[in-house]
Design a protein around this motif. Structure first.
Motif, PDB file in Angstrom:
ATOM      1  N   ASP A   1       0.809  -1.217   0.000  1.00  0.00           N
ATOM      2  CA  ASP A   1       0.000   0.000   0.000  1.00  0.00           C
ATOM      3  C   ASP A   1       0.841   1.267   0.000  1.00  0.00           C
ATOM      4  OD1 ASP A   1      -2.316  -1.448  -0.058  1.00  0.00           O
ATOM      5  OD2 ASP A   1      -2.938  -0.986   2.004  1.00  0.00           O
ATOM      6  N   ASP A   2       2.015   1.232   0.635  1.00  0.00           N
ATOM      7  CA  ASP A   2       2.809   2.469   0.716  1.00  0.00           C
ATOM      8  C   ASP A   2       3.443   2.853  -0.614  1.00  0.00           C
ATOM      9  OD1 ASP A   2       4.422   0.148   1.161  1.00  0.00           O
ATOM     10  OD2 ASP A   2       6.041   1.433   1.878  1.00  0.00           O
ATOM     11  N   PHE A   3       3.356   1.972  -1.620  1.00  0.00           N
ATOM     12  CA  PHE A   3       3.802   2.344  -2.970  1.00  0.00           C
ATOM     13  C   PHE A   3       2.666   2.985  -3.776  1.00  0.00           C
ATOM     14  CE2 PHE A   3       7.404   0.006  -1.720  1.00  0.00           C
ATOM     15  CZ  PHE A   3       8.425   0.198  -2.640  1.00  0.00           C
ATOM     16  N   GLN A   4       1.478   3.043  -3.184  1.00  0.00           N
ATOM     17  CA  GLN A   4       0.361   3.836  -3.698  1.00  0.00           C
ATOM     18  C   GLN A   4       0.021   3.585  -5.169  1.00  0.00           C
ATOM     19  OE1 GLN A   4      -1.588   6.462  -1.710  1.00  0.00           O
ATOM     20  NE2 GLN A   4      -0.903   4.746  -0.442  1.00  0.00           N
ATOM     21  N   GLY A   5       0.125   2.322  -5.572  1.00  0.00           N
ATOM     22  CA  GLY A   5      -0.278   1.957  -6.931  1.00  0.00           C
ATOM     23  C   GLY A   5       0.679   2.396  -8.023  1.00  0.00           C
ATOM     24  N   ARG A   6       1.883   2.862  -7.660  1.00  0.00           N
ATOM     25  CA  ARG A   6       2.982   3.140  -8.606  1.00  0.00           C
ATOM     26  C   ARG A   6       2.556   4.001  -9.800  1.00  0.00           C
ATOM     27  NH1 ARG A   6       2.837  -2.132  -8.054  1.00  0.00           N
ATOM     28  NH2 ARG A   6       2.615  -2.513 -10.282  1.00  0.00           N
ATOM     29  N   LYS A   7       1.818   5.044  -9.535  1.00  0.00           N
ATOM     30  CA  LYS A   7       1.381   5.923 -10.622  1.00  0.00           C
ATOM     31  C   LYS A   7       2.506   6.869 -11.020  1.00  0.00           C
ATOM     32  CE  LYS A   7      -2.493   8.826 -12.070  1.00  0.00           C
ATOM     33  NZ  LYS A   7      -3.820   9.380 -11.675  1.00  0.00           N
ATOM     34  N   PRO A   8       2.725   7.080 -12.324  1.00  0.00           N
ATOM     35  CA  PRO A   8       3.777   8.005 -12.757  1.00  0.00           C
ATOM     36  C   PRO A   8       3.585   9.406 -12.161  1.00  0.00           C
ATOM     37  CG  PRO A   8       3.043   6.690 -14.606  1.00  0.00           C
ATOM     38  CD  PRO A   8       2.101   6.384 -13.476  1.00  0.00           C
TER      39      PRO A   8
ATOM     40  N   GLU B   1       6.094   6.402  -7.742  1.00  0.00           N
ATOM     41  CA  GLU B   1       7.164   6.280  -8.736  1.00  0.00           C
ATOM     42  C   GLU B   1       8.531   6.370  -8.073  1.00  0.00           C
ATOM     43  OE1 GLU B   1       9.207   8.634 -12.521  1.00  0.00           O
ATOM     44  OE2 GLU B   1       7.047   8.834 -12.202  1.00  0.00           O
ATOM     45  N   ARG B   2       8.703   7.385  -7.229  1.00  0.00           N
ATOM     46  CA  ARG B   2      10.015   7.575  -6.594  1.00  0.00           C
ATOM     47  C   ARG B   2      10.409   6.337  -5.811  1.00  0.00           C
ATOM     48  NH1 ARG B   2      12.562   8.223  -2.259  1.00  0.00           N
ATOM     49  NH2 ARG B   2      10.681   8.000  -0.987  1.00  0.00           N
ATOM     50  N   LYS B   3       9.499   5.776  -5.019  1.00  0.00           N
ATOM     51  CA  LYS B   3       9.812   4.601  -4.207  1.00  0.00           C
ATOM     52  C   LYS B   3      10.145   3.398  -5.079  1.00  0.00           C
ATOM     53  CE  LYS B   3       7.357   3.616  -0.549  1.00  0.00           C
ATOM     54  NZ  LYS B   3       8.294   3.757   0.576  1.00  0.00           N
ATOM     55  N   THR B   4       9.392   3.212  -6.149  1.00  0.00           N
ATOM     56  CA  THR B   4       9.626   2.066  -7.030  1.00  0.00           C
ATOM     57  C   THR B   4      10.996   2.147  -7.691  1.00  0.00           C
ATOM     58  OG1 THR B   4       7.256   1.924  -7.495  1.00  0.00           O
ATOM     59  CG2 THR B   4       8.732   0.788  -9.014  1.00  0.00           C
ATOM     60  N   LEU B   5      11.317   3.295  -8.261  1.00  0.00           N
ATOM     61  CA  LEU B   5      12.591   3.429  -8.961  1.00  0.00           C
ATOM     62  C   LEU B   5      13.762   3.404  -7.987  1.00  0.00           C
ATOM     63  CD1 LEU B   5      11.660   6.031 -11.730  1.00  0.00           C
ATOM     64  CD2 LEU B   5      11.534   3.530 -11.778  1.00  0.00           C
ATOM     65  N   SER B   6      13.581   3.934  -6.790  1.00  0.00           N
ATOM     66  CA  SER B   6      14.645   3.863  -5.774  1.00  0.00           C
ATOM     67  C   SER B   6      14.906   2.413  -5.380  1.00  0.00           C
ATOM     68  CB  SER B   6      14.254   4.682  -4.545  1.00  0.00           C
ATOM     69  OG  SER B   6      14.187   6.051  -4.847  1.00  0.00           O
ATOM     70  N   PHE B   7      13.839   1.640  -5.227  1.00  0.00           N
ATOM     71  CA  PHE B   7      14.002   0.217  -4.912  1.00  0.00           C
ATOM     72  C   PHE B   7      14.765  -0.495  -6.011  1.00  0.00           C
ATOM     73  CE2 PHE B   7      12.499  -4.120  -5.621  1.00  0.00           C
ATOM     74  CZ  PHE B   7      12.771  -4.718  -4.409  1.00  0.00           C
TER      75      PHE B   7
ATOM     76  N   TRP C   1       6.931  -0.632 -14.953  1.00  0.00           N
ATOM     77  CA  TRP C   1       6.908  -0.589 -13.493  1.00  0.00           C
ATOM     78  C   TRP C   1       5.624   0.038 -12.952  1.00  0.00           C
ATOM     79  CZ3 TRP C   1       5.986   4.231 -11.814  1.00  0.00           C
ATOM     80  CH2 TRP C   1       6.455   5.315 -12.556  1.00  0.00           C
ATOM     81  N   ASP C   2       4.882   0.761 -13.773  1.00  0.00           N
ATOM     82  CA  ASP C   2       3.758   1.562 -13.297  1.00  0.00           C
ATOM     83  C   ASP C   2       2.467   0.762 -13.184  1.00  0.00           C
ATOM     84  OD1 ASP C   2       3.776   1.497 -16.265  1.00  0.00           O
ATOM     85  OD2 ASP C   2       1.938   2.673 -16.046  1.00  0.00           O
ATOM     86  N   HIS C   3       1.548   1.313 -12.385  1.00  0.00           N
ATOM     87  CA  HIS C   3       0.152   0.864 -12.396  1.00  0.00           C
ATOM     88  C   HIS C   3      -0.716   2.129 -12.350  1.00  0.00           C
ATOM     89  CE1 HIS C   3      -2.768  -2.256 -12.511  1.00  0.00           C
ATOM     90  NE2 HIS C   3      -3.315  -1.917 -11.353  1.00  0.00           N
ATOM     91  N   VAL C   4      -1.927   2.051 -11.861  1.00  0.00           N
ATOM     92  CA  VAL C   4      -2.863   3.161 -12.053  1.00  0.00           C
ATOM     93  C   VAL C   4      -3.114   4.006 -10.810  1.00  0.00           C
ATOM     94  CG1 VAL C   4      -3.978   2.046 -14.003  1.00  0.00           C
ATOM     95  CG2 VAL C   4      -4.894   1.659 -11.711  1.00  0.00           C
TER      96      VAL C   4
ATOM     97  N   ALA D   1       8.047   3.332 -18.023  1.00  0.00           N
ATOM     98  CA  ALA D   1       7.013   4.119 -17.355  1.00  0.00           C
ATOM     99  C   ALA D   1       5.734   4.156 -18.177  1.00  0.00           C
ATOM    100  CB  ALA D   1       7.516   5.553 -17.136  1.00  0.00           C
ATOM    101  N   ALA D   2       4.638   4.480 -17.507  1.00  0.00           N
ATOM    102  CA  ALA D   2       3.390   4.930 -18.144  1.00  0.00           C
ATOM    103  C   ALA D   2       2.838   3.951 -19.181  1.00  0.00           C
ATOM    104  CB  ALA D   2       3.591   6.317 -18.767  1.00  0.00           C
TER     105      ALA D   2
END
Length: 534
Positions: A39-46, A51-57, A303-306, A356-357
């Motif tokens: 949940d803390d990645f908040q659906g990986r929206k661009p 986004e920042r958390k996903t790409l940092s990981f 990497w993204d979702h909605v 992305a996107a």
């Protein structure tokens, strides 16, 4: 020219060597998918904190592996600026002038939808000549050319939506020629300034429903001044003003049609759209080739979702975690890199591209293809991973776009050693070939492969497999319910990743250039850069 490198003996030897070099862990896959779909990645929206958390990981994982940054100028990230256009209220004008000089304005919203396409969002065309080009298709591999010898430079091209019926255009599985993007590209390549599409009822509903909505311009899209979609009433008005029978404004089904001018009629169009910008990023890592580093194999996944909320967020859970779509593919590429980094350094470069996107229209992949970090001419292949299969072992390895290129033959040879086989996706109505990040590579001529979910279960066969697929897809696709579960069976995911590992390693240590098959619409694009691969 492609060479078949895999004899049965060599294939078995190569597979044995590769198997000793890799060991995909279902537990690691599960753990990492859980991490980036939390949940803390908040659906990986661009453009969000997700986004920042996903790409940092991802960057931290690649740094720990010792991989090199694969982006521009030695960076991890490729910056993407996405332009978002919204029509100004009341700005659109679409008027046909007949040969006698009488103007015939069409009613915007009823007869026509107009969108500015140019980068400044301002379309202003006055007195342009009109050419009707049937389906607007030039397909030399099918001996089909709607344009013929007509000159459309500085003119507006009028086309029919879709493509001819029948097996010549792949029957149930549509080709790229049916797409509005292809028709715009072909018209622009020939020098046209605008494209008018005569739509059927379904396409008109889609166009009119989005007439006032914000849209994001696809990076690298044809730089026409405008595009327009006409309803049946709009088509009738255009035909009347141009002095032609409306029945002539149809595409032929047998290849006999040739484009003709709507002589004496001209078109004036205006549209104004405001522009906003969304900044997002692709992330790229690489293992540089030891012998031919300029020759590149790409493993890609979005990497993204909605994100959070939206029209489909019912109930209390508003977070679209996207565990299956596409945290699973993202981690699949990450783990592919981990396993390939343990193998001896390959001859060619391996790139691991997190796009992305995708959920906005494959935009990160289109942005990469429009401004590639590695030349597309010497990109050997794209192997795309979107939504890893979640099941027990399967006999089949379905792919999107079966019959398109020779990568499927290489994959099939590897699969058959394991008692498996390559098949099509079995769902022509879905149009899957155009719905993931392999497709922008294919449109640009790069041979691309997209494996999918097997349905021929070792236990239960196709009946059990199709039932399981339909149940999962119907329950979680683009829903908040797409969440990680400890109950996932990742056996088939590991099976497919192992095959894709072997395929990538085979390409990276060989000198094969996969090719498009003779009936593929993408071969004509690839052949333009043939000299770069000699």
């Amino acid at each position: 020219m492609r060479r078949f490198l895999v004899s049965s003996v060599a294939c078995a030897a190569m597979i044995a060597s590769a198997a000793s070099a890799q060991d995909f862990s279902a537990q690691r896959l599960s753990d990492e998918i859980r991490t980036i779909s939390a949940d803390d990645f908040q659906g990986r929206k661009p453009g969000t904190e997700g986004e920042r958390k996903t790409l940092s990981f991802l960057q931290a994982q690649y740094e720990a592996m010792g991989l090199q940054p694969g982006g521009p100028d030695g960076q991890w990230l490729q910056r993407i600026e996405l332009k978002r256009y919204t029509p100004a209220a009341g700005a659109a004008v679409f008027s046909v002038t007949d040969p006698a000089g009488q103007a015939h304005p069409l009613t915007v919203g009823t007869d026509v939808v107009v969108r500015a396409v140019s980068n400044d969002g301002q379309a202003d065309i006055q007195g342009a000549e009109l050419v009707f080009a049937g389906f607007g298709i030039t397909a030399p591999e099918r001996n089909w050319d709607d344009y013929g010898d007509i000159d459309v430079r500085g003119k507006v091209v009028v086309v029919v939506g879709g493509e001819p019926d029948g097996d010549l255009f792949n029957g149930e599985y549509t080709t790229n020629y049916q797409s509005a993007a292809y028709k715009a590209d072909e018209a622009f390549r020939r020098g046209a300034v605008g494209l008018v599409t005569l739509a059927g009822e379904r396409d008109w509903r889609r166009a009119s429903g989005g007439a006032a909505q914000e849209r994001t311009l696809t990076p690298g899209a044809a730089d026409l001044e405008f595009t327009a979609t006409l309803s049946q009433s709009g088509k009738a008005s255009l035909a009347q003003a141009a002095g032609v029978d409306a029945a002539r404004l149809a595409g032929a089904q047998d290849g006999s049609f040739k484009a003709f001018a709507l002589s004496g009629a001209t078109l004036s169009v205006k549209q104004s759209e405001t522009i906003g910008t969304l900044v997002t990023h692709n992330l790229l890592a690489k293992i540089e080739g030891a012998e031919r580093p300029e020759e590149v194999i790409v493993y890609s996944a979005h990497w993204d979702h909605v994100g959070v909320g939206g029209d489909h967020a019912g109930g209390e859970d508003k977070i679209f975690n996207g565990a299956w779509d596409n945290a699973s593919g993202t981690i699949g590429v990450l783990e592919m890199a981990r396993e390939l980094s343990k193998a001896p350094r390959p001859a060619r470069t391996l790139v691991f591209a997190h796009m992305a996107a995708e959920e906005m229209g494959l935009l990160g992949a289109y942005a990469y293809v429009a401004d590639p970090v590695y030349p597309l001419e010497t990109t050997v292949a794209d192997i795309n991973i979107d939504m890893l299969p979640l099941s027990g072992p399967t006999r089949d390895v379905p792919i999107f776009g079966k019959g398109q290129n020779t990568l499927e033959d290489d994959l099939d040879a590897l699969a058959r050693v394991e008692g498996r086989y390559v098949s099509d996706d079995g769902q022509p109505q879905q149009g899957f070939y155009y719905r993931s990040d392999h497709f922008p590579f294919a449109r640009a001529g790069v041979p691309a492969l997209m494996p999918w979910h097997g349905v021929d279960f070792v236990e239960g066969g196709k009946e059990a497999g199709w039932a399981a697929w339909r149940a999962r897809f119907g329950a979680v696709y683009h829903q908040p319910s797409d969440e990680w579960s400890a109950d996932w069976d990742l056996t088939s995911a590991v099976e497919n990743l192992t095959l894709l590992y072997r395929l990538g390693l085979q390409l990276a240590n060989g000198d094969e250039w996969p090719t498009w098959k003779p009936t593929s619409e993408f071969g004509q694009v690839r052949v333009r850069s043939e000299a770069a691969r000699q």
